[in-house]
Design a protein around this motif. Structure first.
Motif, PDB file in Angstrom:
ATOM      1  N   SER A 521       0.829  -1.211   0.000  1.00 23.63           N
ATOM      2  CA  SER A 521       0.000   0.000   0.000  1.00 23.63           C
ATOM      3  C   SER A 521       0.866   1.265   0.000  1.00 23.63           C
ATOM      4  CB  SER A 521      -0.949   0.001   1.200  1.00 23.63           C
ATOM      5  OG  SER A 521      -0.224   0.207   2.388  1.00 23.63           O
ATOM      6  N   HIS A 522       2.179   1.135   0.161  1.00 27.90           N
ATOM      7  CA  HIS A 522       3.058   2.304   0.070  1.00 27.90           C
ATOM      8  C   HIS A 522       3.238   2.657  -1.413  1.00 27.90           C
ATOM      9  CE1 HIS A 522       6.621   4.823   0.216  1.00 27.90           C
ATOM     10  NE2 HIS A 522       6.383   4.994   1.509  1.00 27.90           N
ATOM     11  N   ALA A 523       3.092   3.943  -1.722  1.00 36.09           N
ATOM     12  CA  ALA A 523       3.044   4.375  -3.126  1.00 36.09           C
ATOM     13  C   ALA A 523       4.303   4.022  -3.921  1.00 36.09           C
ATOM     14  CB  ALA A 523       2.805   5.882  -3.176  1.00 36.09           C
ATOM     15  N   SER A 524       5.453   3.922  -3.262  1.00 28.54           N
ATOM     16  CA  SER A 524       6.693   3.674  -4.013  1.00 28.54           C
ATOM     17  C   SER A 524       6.923   2.206  -4.334  1.00 28.54           C
ATOM     18  CB  SER A 524       7.906   4.158  -3.200  1.00 28.54           C
ATOM     19  OG  SER A 524       7.735   5.472  -2.808  1.00 28.54           O
ATOM     20  N   VAL A 525       6.082   1.326  -3.753  1.00 30.61           N
ATOM     21  CA  VAL A 525       6.369  -0.106  -3.850  1.00 30.61           C
ATOM     22  C   VAL A 525       5.682  -0.726  -5.074  1.00 30.61           C
ATOM     23  CG1 VAL A 525       6.055  -2.346  -2.693  1.00 30.61           C
ATOM     24  CG2 VAL A 525       6.705  -0.316  -1.372  1.00 30.61           C
ATOM     25  N   ALA A 526       6.493  -1.417  -5.903  1.00 34.56           N
ATOM     26  CA  ALA A 526       5.910  -2.114  -7.046  1.00 34.56           C
ATOM     27  C   ALA A 526       5.581  -3.552  -6.672  1.00 34.56           C
ATOM     28  CB  ALA A 526       6.888  -2.085  -8.212  1.00 34.56           C
ATOM     29  N   GLU A 527       6.494  -4.171  -5.943  1.00 34.32           N
ATOM     30  CA  GLU A 527       6.340  -5.596  -5.631  1.00 34.32           C
ATOM     31  C   GLU A 527       7.097  -5.906  -4.355  1.00 34.32           C
ATOM     32  OE1 GLU A 527       6.450  -9.389  -8.520  1.00 34.32           O
ATOM     33  OE2 GLU A 527       7.906  -7.822  -8.918  1.00 34.32           O
ATOM     34  N   VAL A 528       6.638  -6.912  -3.635  1.00 34.32           N
ATOM     35  CA  VAL A 528       7.335  -7.223  -2.376  1.00 34.32           C
ATOM     36  C   VAL A 528       7.200  -8.706  -2.039  1.00 34.32           C
ATOM     37  CG1 VAL A 528       5.300  -6.491  -1.056  1.00 34.32           C
ATOM     38  CG2 VAL A 528       7.477  -6.687   0.107  1.00 34.32           C
ATOM     39  N   ALA A 529       8.256  -9.229  -1.417  1.00 37.00           N
ATOM     40  CA  ALA A 529       8.202 -10.585  -0.852  1.00 37.00           C
ATOM     41  C   ALA A 529       8.638 -10.486   0.601  1.00 37.00           C
ATOM     42  CB  ALA A 529       9.144 -11.515  -1.606  1.00 37.00           C
ATOM     43  N   VAL A 530       7.837 -11.078   1.485  1.00 33.91           N
ATOM     44  CA  VAL A 530       8.211 -11.102   2.907  1.00 33.91           C
ATOM     45  C   VAL A 530       8.474 -12.551   3.302  1.00 33.91           C
ATOM     46  CG1 VAL A 530       7.346 -10.726   5.255  1.00 33.91           C
ATOM     47  CG2 VAL A 530       6.960  -8.998   3.510  1.00 33.91           C
ATOM     48  N   VAL A 531       9.594 -12.756   3.957  1.00 34.41           N
ATOM     49  CA  VAL A 531       9.913 -14.114   4.437  1.00 34.41           C
ATOM     50  C   VAL A 531      10.325 -14.048   5.903  1.00 34.41           C
ATOM     51  CG1 VAL A 531      10.641 -14.975   2.171  1.00 34.41           C
ATOM     52  CG2 VAL A 531      12.350 -13.972   3.715  1.00 34.41           C
ATOM     53  N   GLY A 532      10.231 -15.192   6.570  1.00 38.49           N
ATOM     54  CA  GLY A 532      10.679 -15.282   7.958  1.00 38.49           C
ATOM     55  C   GLY A 532      12.085 -15.865   8.002  1.00 38.49           C
ATOM     56  N   VAL A 533      12.939 -15.289   8.833  1.00 42.61           N
ATOM     57  CA  VAL A 533      14.290 -15.850   9.015  1.00 42.61           C
ATOM     58  C   VAL A 533      14.519 -16.096  10.502  1.00 42.61           C
ATOM     59  CG1 VAL A 533      15.284 -14.760   6.986  1.00 42.61           C
ATOM     60  CG2 VAL A 533      15.338 -13.546   9.172  1.00 42.61           C
ATOM     61  N   ASN A 534      15.444 -17.007  10.813  1.00 43.11           N
ATOM     62  CA  ASN A 534      15.745 -17.298  12.220  1.00 43.11           C
ATOM     63  C   ASN A 534      16.182 -16.052  12.951  1.00 43.11           C
ATOM     64  OD1 ASN A 534      15.213 -19.995  12.055  1.00 43.11           O
ATOM     65  ND2 ASN A 534      17.287 -20.486  11.340  1.00 43.11           N
ATOM     66  N   ASP A 535      15.714 -15.926  14.184  1.00 41.10           N
ATOM     67  CA  ASP A 535      16.136 -14.807  15.016  1.00 41.10           C
ATOM     68  C   ASP A 535      16.459 -15.369  16.391  1.00 41.10           C
ATOM     69  OD1 ASP A 535      15.909 -11.595  15.343  1.00 41.10           O
ATOM     70  OD2 ASP A 535      15.243 -12.600  17.182  1.00 41.10           O
ATOM     71  N   ALA A 536      17.602 -14.932  16.937  1.00 32.23           N
ATOM     72  CA  ALA A 536      18.098 -15.542  18.177  1.00 32.23           C
ATOM     73  C   ALA A 536      17.144 -15.337  19.355  1.00 32.23           C
ATOM     74  CB  ALA A 536      19.466 -14.974  18.520  1.00 32.23           C
ATOM     75  N   VAL A 537      16.414 -14.237  19.383  1.00 34.34           N
ATOM     76  CA  VAL A 537      15.521 -13.976  20.517  1.00 34.34           C
ATOM     77  C   VAL A 537      14.066 -14.276  20.173  1.00 34.34           C
ATOM     78  CG1 VAL A 537      14.623 -12.202  22.079  1.00 34.34           C
ATOM     79  CG2 VAL A 537      17.066 -12.282  21.546  1.00 34.34           C
ATOM     80  N   LYS A 538      13.599 -13.746  19.034  1.00 39.34           N
ATOM     81  CA  LYS A 538      12.168 -13.850  18.717  1.00 39.34           C
ATOM     82  C   LYS A 538      11.802 -15.126  17.965  1.00 39.34           C
ATOM     83  CE  LYS A 538      11.317  -8.920  18.686  1.00 39.34           C
ATOM     84  NZ  LYS A 538      10.863  -7.774  17.910  1.00 39.34           N
ATOM     85  N   GLY A 539      12.743 -16.026  17.771  1.00 39.66           N
ATOM     86  CA  GLY A 539      12.455 -17.242  17.019  1.00 39.66           C
ATOM     87  C   GLY A 539      12.546 -16.992  15.526  1.00 39.66           C
ATOM     88  N   GLN A 540      11.677 -16.097  15.046  1.00 41.13           N
ATOM     89  CA  GLN A 540      11.738 -15.671  13.651  1.00 41.13           C
ATOM     90  C   GLN A 540      11.581 -14.153  13.570  1.00 41.13           C
ATOM     91  OE1 GLN A 540       8.696 -18.242  11.643  1.00 41.13           O
ATOM     92  NE2 GLN A 540      10.354 -18.624  10.191  1.00 41.13           N
ATOM     93  N   ALA A 541      12.100 -13.585  12.468  1.00 40.07           N
ATOM     94  CA  ALA A 541      11.892 -12.164  12.195  1.00 40.07           C
ATOM     95  C   ALA A 541      11.467 -12.057  10.739  1.00 40.07           C
ATOM     96  CB  ALA A 541      13.184 -11.392  12.428  1.00 40.07           C
ATOM     97  N   ALA A 542      10.691 -11.010  10.423  1.00 37.86           N
ATOM     98  CA  ALA A 542      10.234 -10.819   9.043  1.00 37.86           C
ATOM     99  C   ALA A 542      11.229  -9.949   8.286  1.00 37.86           C
ATOM    100  CB  ALA A 542       8.858 -10.160   9.046  1.00 37.86           C
ATOM    101  N   LEU A 543      11.611 -10.406   7.091  1.00 36.14           N
ATOM    102  CA  LEU A 543      12.442  -9.587   6.202  1.00 36.14           C
ATOM    103  C   LEU A 543      11.631  -9.289   4.956  1.00 36.14           C
ATOM    104  CD1 LEU A 543      16.038 -11.087   5.994  1.00 36.14           C
ATOM    105  CD2 LEU A 543      15.157  -9.355   7.531  1.00 36.14           C
ATOM    106  N   ALA A 544      11.728  -8.033   4.479  1.00 36.73           N
ATOM    107  CA  ALA A 544      10.991  -7.667   3.273  1.00 36.73           C
ATOM    108  C   ALA A 544      11.975  -7.371   2.145  1.00 36.73           C
ATOM    109  CB  ALA A 544      10.127  -6.439   3.553  1.00 36.73           C
ATOM    110  N   PHE A 545      11.699  -7.924   0.980  1.00 40.82           N
ATOM    111  CA  PHE A 545      12.477  -7.604  -0.220  1.00 40.82           C
ATOM    112  C   PHE A 545      11.544  -6.849  -1.155  1.00 40.82           C
ATOM    113  CE2 PHE A 545      14.570 -11.096   1.781  1.00 40.82           C
ATOM    114  CZ  PHE A 545      15.928 -10.778   1.656  1.00 40.82           C
ATOM    115  N   VAL A 546      11.909  -5.584  -1.404  1.00 38.97           N
ATOM    116  CA  VAL A 546      10.993  -4.685  -2.100  1.00 38.97           C
ATOM    117  C   VAL A 546      11.557  -4.287  -3.458  1.00 38.97           C
ATOM    118  CG1 VAL A 546      10.029  -2.340  -2.031  1.00 38.97           C
ATOM    119  CG2 VAL A 546       9.955  -3.771   0.015  1.00 38.97           C
ATOM    120  N   VAL A 547      10.704  -4.352  -4.474  1.00 36.09           N
ATOM    121  CA  VAL A 547      11.037  -3.791  -5.784  1.00 36.09           C
ATOM    122  C   VAL A 547      10.295  -2.456  -5.879  1.00 36.09           C
ATOM    123  CG1 VAL A 547      10.890  -4.100  -8.285  1.00 36.09           C
ATOM    124  CG2 VAL A 547      11.230  -6.089  -6.785  1.00 36.09           C
ATOM    125  N   LEU A 548      11.052  -1.390  -6.139  1.00 41.79           N
ATOM    126  CA  LEU A 548      10.434  -0.061  -6.177  1.00 41.79           C
ATOM    127  C   LEU A 548       9.902   0.255  -7.570  1.00 41.79           C
ATOM    128  CD1 LEU A 548      13.090   1.855  -4.076  1.00 41.79           C
ATOM    129  CD2 LEU A 548      10.737   1.350  -3.397  1.00 41.79           C
TER     130      LEU A 548
END
Ligand code: AMP
Length: 637
Positions: A521-548
């Motif tokens: 919904s952000h105007a600059s974003v054309a496409e995005v993929a969000v994935v979960g990666v291991n995180d030492a404290v929270k178990g997993q964290a979300a990472l976003a890969f954005v195509v502008l």
């Protein structure tokens, strides 16, 4: 009931003869009218438990205890955010629930109608939930961390006649003003209720002047001595809706019944948690999650226990606060998520040793995988058993655990244990649907019928319930948990992560699709993929890969940082801070198959520094290379 039962026979009977098994368990609660049949399996995959029986959750949780424990504490409330501590005996709780029920009734709440509860961790949240149960209304609690659009979407799905909210929540010393959120949600929702009942904690500046606003305090005074009778409900009437994330952007309303839930929770208290009437239980979760519904509120109260409700973090005023609570309130059972323990592990162990923990019998952990170092550390530090248990919003109570009240089987490190009675839990091959050999990875499935206490359906969408949960394993009408697991020859299951695009951050389930929709919904974003990666404290964290849309917008590092921050803020606004990605990376394209499907598992592998393996269907391999380089560059930073 006898105390020592052989686990295997006990579990076997619950699967082979559920009618006899659950008929016995049903005696744990009060039925105003006895049920005609234990189980109606006429319309699979739907199951109806204790049909024809009439009961009430509030009666069983509160009124039933008045004869023998009116002066026992039912609810002990501690807020380290406001410094407030309150104790409510069962008699007090009964009076408060009656007042709240009378207030709700005066605002038009009736049997079968929905009440949306958007509240922080305050006693009034408990009163409101129990008041709904008393009136036969259906509560839907929305976690206070969700943003206005998420709240509005839940309002439109549940169509409540009343929203109960507060002026503010508080976390880590910061006041979170709820009023702008509620105002925005009320404006956005197509089916906004006529009234918002406001619990004024006097934390936020008074800005609530909207026409739908009703203040609780004066009404509470007006109904101070009210007595509101319990509505006797057929066992299968809905008691609540609790929204949870799935693969699509639209959260699902998990609908639960009355009688089955009461029986299942009461039984779990003995067999899994070892809780007895008069015990004190501290479940450090939030009323917005299923653990909060089941083990802050309903199960301890159904069992005649004292429940400790805590508003605050485990670190304020210092990392010893939870252990001091155990000492001060003589807590017998404690329940939290592994993330909290990983946070506490970084604290000075003297803080833990300073408290008298002699009352504590067991620490229960659930909501995300419990890693061995964390389990060993906390068990050694406390000198108490730690019991992992695996379940989900849909099931309402544990599917896997060492069930100490049945038989104290040995623990297996890294595994939450063996299937709980009532659950016909089978690991199946994802392609053939056939049961897996022990030691082979498979999808964790449950056979029909799900035991009492589990979800009845998706609120307002039976077809979605059937399609999502019962038609995803090839050739089998079984319930899919969407978790991978592996079972050893002794029956112990180890959880290996989700089969779908759901991630688990600090014990909270988040759909990557939901985060992607918020980012898009952000105007600059054309496409995005969000994935979960291991995180030492929270178990997993979300990472976003954005195509502008326009790559030059992130051409220099400063502009990229600003844009990443703006995108994170968009997620805060759309979804709430719990959905905010830990990091936003900019790339020029995303790896996809030739048919245009995002290769999420490949992205997640690279983001964790693993190689994704062969991807014969990939459209353009250079997209993967870009992700690899981006992640490596971020690591170097
Ligand atoms: P929720 O419905 O938000 O409680 O999330 C349920 C999901 O959390 C499950 O489907 C699992 O993926 C995960 N989960 C819950 N408890 C455990 C546990 N004890 N070990 C591993 N994963 C767990």
């Amino acid at each position: 009931m006898q105390n020592v039962r052989r686990y295997r026979d006990f579990h076997r009977e619950s699967i082979d003869n559920p009618e006899a098994f659950w008929r016995r368990e049903a005696a744990r609660i009060h039925w105003d009218t006895p049920f005609d049949s234990v189980l109606d399996r006429s319309n699979p995959p739907f199951a109806r438990w204790f049909t024809g029986g009439r009961t009430n959750l509030c009666f069983n949780a509160v009124d039933r205890h008045l004869a023998s424990r009116a002066q026992q504490n039912a609810l002990v409330y501690v807020s380290t955010e406001t410094g407030i501590e309150r104790r409510y005996t069962y008699a007090d709780l009964h009076a408060e629930v009656n007042r709240m029920a009378a207030v709700m009734r005066s605002l038009g709440v009736k049997r079968g109608e929905r009440v949306l509860i958007y509240l922080p961790m305050i006693p009034e949240a408990v009163f409101a939930m129990l008041a709904c149960a008393r009136l036969g209304a259906i509560h839907s609690v929305v976690f206070g961390g969700f943003a206005a659009p998420s709240l509005a979407a839940r309002i439109d799905d549940a169509r409540p006649v009343l929203l109960v909210s507060a002026d503010a929540g508080a976390r880590g010393g910061k006041v979170i003003d709820y009023t702008p959120l509620v105002d925005e949600a009320m404006a956005r929702a197509e089916h906004a209720p006529p009234h918002v009942l406001l619990i004024d904690r006097q934390l936020a500046p008074e800005r609530f002047s909207a026409p739908y606003l009703v203040h609780y305090e004066p009404l509470r005074a007006q109904f101070h001595d009210a007595q509101v009778p319990c509505e006797w409900l057929e066992s299968n009437a809905p008691s609540y809706i609790l929204y949870t994330s799935g693969t699509t952007g639209k959260p699902k309303g998990v609908q639960r019944d009355v009688g089955g839930y009461a029986v299942a929770l009461a039984a779990s208290m003995e067999y899994i948690f070892g809780g007895r009437a008069g015990d004190t239980m501290f479940t450090a979760s939030d009323i917005g999650w299923v653990v909060g519904h089941s083990y802050i509120i309903y199960a301890p109260l159904l069992a005649g226990m004292t429940t400790v409700m805590y508003e605050g973090t485990p670190l304020r005023p210092d990392g010893g606060i939870w252990w001091r609570l155990v000492e001060q309130h003589r807590i017998n059972l404690m329940f939290t998520a592994p993330t909290a323990i990983r946070v506490l592990k970084k604290q000075d162990p003297a803080l833990l040793r300073a408290a008298d923990l002699s009352s504590l019998r067991t620490l229960f952990l659930a909501g995300e995988p419990l890693d061995e170092p964390t389990a060993t550390w906390i068990s050694d530090a406390l000198g108490k058993p730690v019991v992992d248990n695996y379940w989900q919003t849909e099931t309402g109570w544990p599917m896997l655990a060492i069930q100490g009240g049945v038989e104290a089987l040995p623990q297996k490190p890294g595994s939450p244990g063996v299937p709980c009675y009532g659950y016909d839990l089978v690991l199946r091959d994802e392609h053939t649907g056939e049961p897996c050999a022990s030691g082979t990875k498979g999808v964790i499935t449950l056979g029909y019928p799900l035991p009492p206490g589990c979800m009845q359906t998706v609120w307002g969408d039976d077809a979605r319930f059937v399609k999502t949960y019962w038609e995803s394993v090839p050739g089998q009408q079984v319930y899919s948990t969407f978790d991978w697991g592996v079972q050893d020859k002794n029956g112990y299951v180890t959880i290996l992560g989700r089969t779908d695009d759901v991630i688990n951050v600090a014990g909270h389930r988040l759909g990557t699709r939901e985060i992607e929709e918020a980012i898009s919904s952000h105007a600059s974003v054309a496409e995005v993929a969000v994935v979960g990666v291991n995180d030492a404290v929270k178990g997993q964290a979300a990472l976003a890969f954005v195509v502008l849309r326009d790559a030059s917008a992130a051409a220099d590092p400063k502009a990229a940082d600003r844009l990443a921050a703006a995108i994170a803020t968009t997620v805060d606004r759309q979804l709430g801070a719990i959905g905010r990605p830990a990091r936003v990376h900019f790339v020029s394209m995303l790896p996809k198959t030739r048919s245009g499907k995002l290769l999420r598992r490949a992205i997640a592998a690279l983001a964790e520094g693993r190689e994704p393996g062969d991807l014969p269907t990939i459209e353009d391999a250079s997209a993967l290379q870009q992700i690899r380089e981006t992640v490596q560059a971020a690591r170097k930073e």
